[in-house]
Design a protein around this motif. Structure first.
Motif, PDB file in Angstrom:
ATOM      1  N   TRP A  71      36.893 -11.136  20.549  1.00  0.00           N
ATOM      2  CA  TRP A  71      36.871 -11.717  21.936  1.00  0.00           C
ATOM      3  C   TRP A  71      37.131 -13.260  21.555  1.00  0.00           C
ATOM      4  CZ3 TRP A  71      38.182 -11.852  26.529  1.00  0.00           C
ATOM      5  CH2 TRP A  71      37.745 -13.059  27.491  1.00  0.00           C
ATOM      6  N   GLU A  72      36.856 -13.843  20.667  1.00  0.00           N
ATOM      7  CA  GLU A  72      37.176 -15.389  20.234  1.00  0.00           C
ATOM      8  C   GLU A  72      38.656 -15.308  20.192  1.00  0.00           C
ATOM      9  OE1 GLU A  72      35.318 -18.016  20.687  1.00  0.00           O
ATOM     10  OE2 GLU A  72      33.629 -16.669  21.698  1.00  0.00           O
ATOM     11  N   LYS A  75      40.787 -14.797  23.587  1.00  0.00           N
ATOM     12  CA  LYS A  75      40.607 -15.713  24.739  1.00  0.00           C
ATOM     13  C   LYS A  75      41.274 -17.095  24.130  1.00  0.00           C
ATOM     14  CE  LYS A  75      36.199 -18.134  23.957  1.00  0.00           C
ATOM     15  NZ  LYS A  75      34.887 -18.298  24.381  1.00  0.00           N
ATOM     16  N   LYS A  76      41.609 -17.161  23.064  1.00  0.00           N
ATOM     17  CA  LYS A  76      42.280 -18.363  22.644  1.00  0.00           C
ATOM     18  C   LYS A  76      43.789 -17.899  22.289  1.00  0.00           C
ATOM     19  CE  LYS A  76      38.417 -20.282  20.052  1.00  0.00           C
ATOM     20  NZ  LYS A  76      37.903 -20.663  18.788  1.00  0.00           N
ATOM     21  N   THR A  97      44.831  -6.081  29.480  1.00  0.00           N
ATOM     22  CA  THR A  97      44.055  -7.150  29.926  1.00  0.00           C
ATOM     23  C   THR A  97      42.521  -6.355  30.574  1.00  0.00           C
ATOM     24  OG1 THR A  97      45.915  -8.580  30.847  1.00  0.00           O
ATOM     25  CG2 THR A  97      43.678  -8.752  31.754  1.00  0.00           C
ATOM     26  N   ALA A 104      34.806  -8.261  26.950  1.00  0.00           N
ATOM     27  CA  ALA A 104      33.909  -9.476  27.468  1.00  0.00           C
ATOM     28  C   ALA A 104      32.801  -9.111  27.982  1.00  0.00           C
ATOM     29  CB  ALA A 104      34.809 -10.343  28.214  1.00  0.00           C
ATOM     30  N   ASP A 112      32.772 -16.163  31.080  1.00  0.00           N
ATOM     31  CA  ASP A 112      33.542 -17.201  30.495  1.00  0.00           C
ATOM     32  C   ASP A 112      34.876 -17.656  31.423  1.00  0.00           C
ATOM     33  OD1 ASP A 112      35.917 -18.168  28.756  1.00  0.00           O
ATOM     34  OD2 ASP A 112      34.543 -17.778  27.289  1.00  0.00           O
ATOM     35  N   ARG A 114      37.906 -18.133  30.814  1.00  0.00           N
ATOM     36  CA  ARG A 114      39.139 -16.904  30.515  1.00  0.00           C
ATOM     37  C   ARG A 114      38.852 -15.713  30.891  1.00  0.00           C
ATOM     38  NH1 ARG A 114      42.976 -15.430  30.382  1.00  0.00           N
ATOM     39  NH2 ARG A 114      44.625 -15.138  28.776  1.00  0.00           N
ATOM     40  N   ALA A 115      37.672 -15.120  30.985  1.00  0.00           N
ATOM     41  CA  ALA A 115      37.515 -13.927  31.617  1.00  0.00           C
ATOM     42  C   ALA A 115      37.736 -13.966  33.096  1.00  0.00           C
ATOM     43  CB  ALA A 115      36.109 -13.544  31.444  1.00  0.00           C
TER      44      ALA A 115
END
Length: 361
Positions: A71-72, A75-76, A97, A104, A112, A114-115
């Motif tokens: 996930w890290e 999201k980047k 997606t 997530a 988050d 980003r979510a």
């Protein structure tokens, strides 16, 4: 036989999950990504989102740590409103997606920022019929139109994408997706798919989404799906498919999920056979034989079930009209991990009464 007959004991399932987790962790590239399939290069975002979401089904441990790391990475990896696609070079789509967001949510990271952008991206794919499309013209046309001028079928709603998105708790208009799933369930209890030849995949996801909705575990559509899935599980515990006539671990895993979700009257017997089969067919390295065939319909092909012939394993532009396999077995193995984890967490499916098992004694 007296008393209850149970699925393979927890230690057997735990050992299989441990071996599978180590296999999956060992197959990441140097940067931590999973890469599988070969359509336009490896599906980096696709595999990472799906494998991560599957490992996130496990409790704390190495698998869940790997899921958190995935996930890290995800999201980047893209701009905040771009969504995730097959790989970095391909536009975002609602299906992949959705899997990133399922990851997530499983990790408790759905708040988050980003979510939140991801939910808006998926929600924008809602079509007038209440289903979710894979692509939006304004996002994907510059890329897709290098191959063909029109992609009407890819911009339409797809049952399998709708089922994956409907499982998202944070999706703003989720009730419309659930209503659409109720509308398109087939009479025998399954759901059709656009990108998958195996109906076990959308059927399990749709049943799970519906039981998480207002009807809860008493959802009649999920019960019908469980009966269909139980019938798909053979006497040896395998689900046989067109592309895997000897048995598909991928289809078996999703059939198992559907049975567990819908709690069919004879589901415990079918679940026991499926788990037995999966435990006995795990490879020494912890994987299961690749069997997650994905189909790539043409840009105007709205009903892939009507196609009479599919090529195997073509890539790039030539992939249209072909079926492709997860050659590294990551998608298949992750599917089994999620199915076994969900089965282990649903103890009511693990017991077969003496009355029901008398014929098996």
């Amino acid at each position: 036989m007296n008393g209850a007959r149970r699925l393979p004991d927890g230690n057997s399932v735990d050992q299989a999950l441990s071996r599978a987790t180590e296999f999956l962790r060992s197959t990441r590239d140097a940067d931590g990504w999973w890469n599988d399939y070969e359509v336009r290069g490896p599906g980096q975002f696709w595999a990472t989102a799906f494998v991560g979401a599957s490992l996130a089904e496990l409790p704390d441990g190495p698998g869940r740590t790997a899921a958190t790391e995935s996930w890290e990475l995800l999201k980047k990896s893209r701009g905040p409103s771009d969504g995730w696609g097959y790989c970095p070079q391909v536009p975002g789509d609602a299906d992949i997606t959705s899997w990133a967001l399922r990851l997530a949510e499983a990790l408790g990271a759905d708040t988050d920022p980003r979510a939140a952008e991801g939910y808006r991206f998926v929600d924008a794919h809602l079509q007038g019929d209440g289903g979710i499309s894979s692509y939006l013209p304004e996002v994907a046309a510059p890329f897709l139109e290098r191959v063909a001028p029109r992609w009407d079928a890819w911009y339409a709603s797809h049952p399998c994408v709708t089922a994956a998105a409907a499982g998202l708790r944070g999706l703003p208009r989720r009730e419309r997706l659930l209503a659409r799933l109720r509308e398109i369930q087939r009479p025998e209890g399954s759901w059709p798919a656009y990108w998958w030849p195996d109906r076990e995949y959308p059927t399990a996801l749709a049943a799970e989404a519906l039981t998480a909705g207002p009807d809860g575990p008493d959802c009649p559509e999920a019960a019908a799906a469980a009966r269909w899935a139980a019938d798909r599980i053979g006497t040896d515990g395998a689900v046989r498919t067109v592309w895997e006539p000897e048995g598909s671990a991928f289809a078996t895993a999703f059939a198992l999920r559907a049975v567990v979700t819908g709690a069919a009257p004879d589901g415990a017997k079918a679940a026991r056979r499926a788990v037995d089969h999966l435990l006995h067919t795990q490879s020494q390295d912890g994987s299961w034989q690749a069997s997650a065939w994905c189909q790539v319909p043409g840009p105007m092909e709205r009903n892939p079930d009507e196609r009479e012939h599919w090529e195997r394993g073509r890539r790039g532009k030539a992939a249209l009209g072909s079926v492709v396999l997860d050659t590294k077995a990551l998608y298949t193995t992750a599917s089994v991990v999620a199915a076994l984890a969900r089965t282990r967490a649903a103890p009511q499916t693990l017991t077969v009464t003496a009355e029901h098992s008398a014929g098996e004694a």
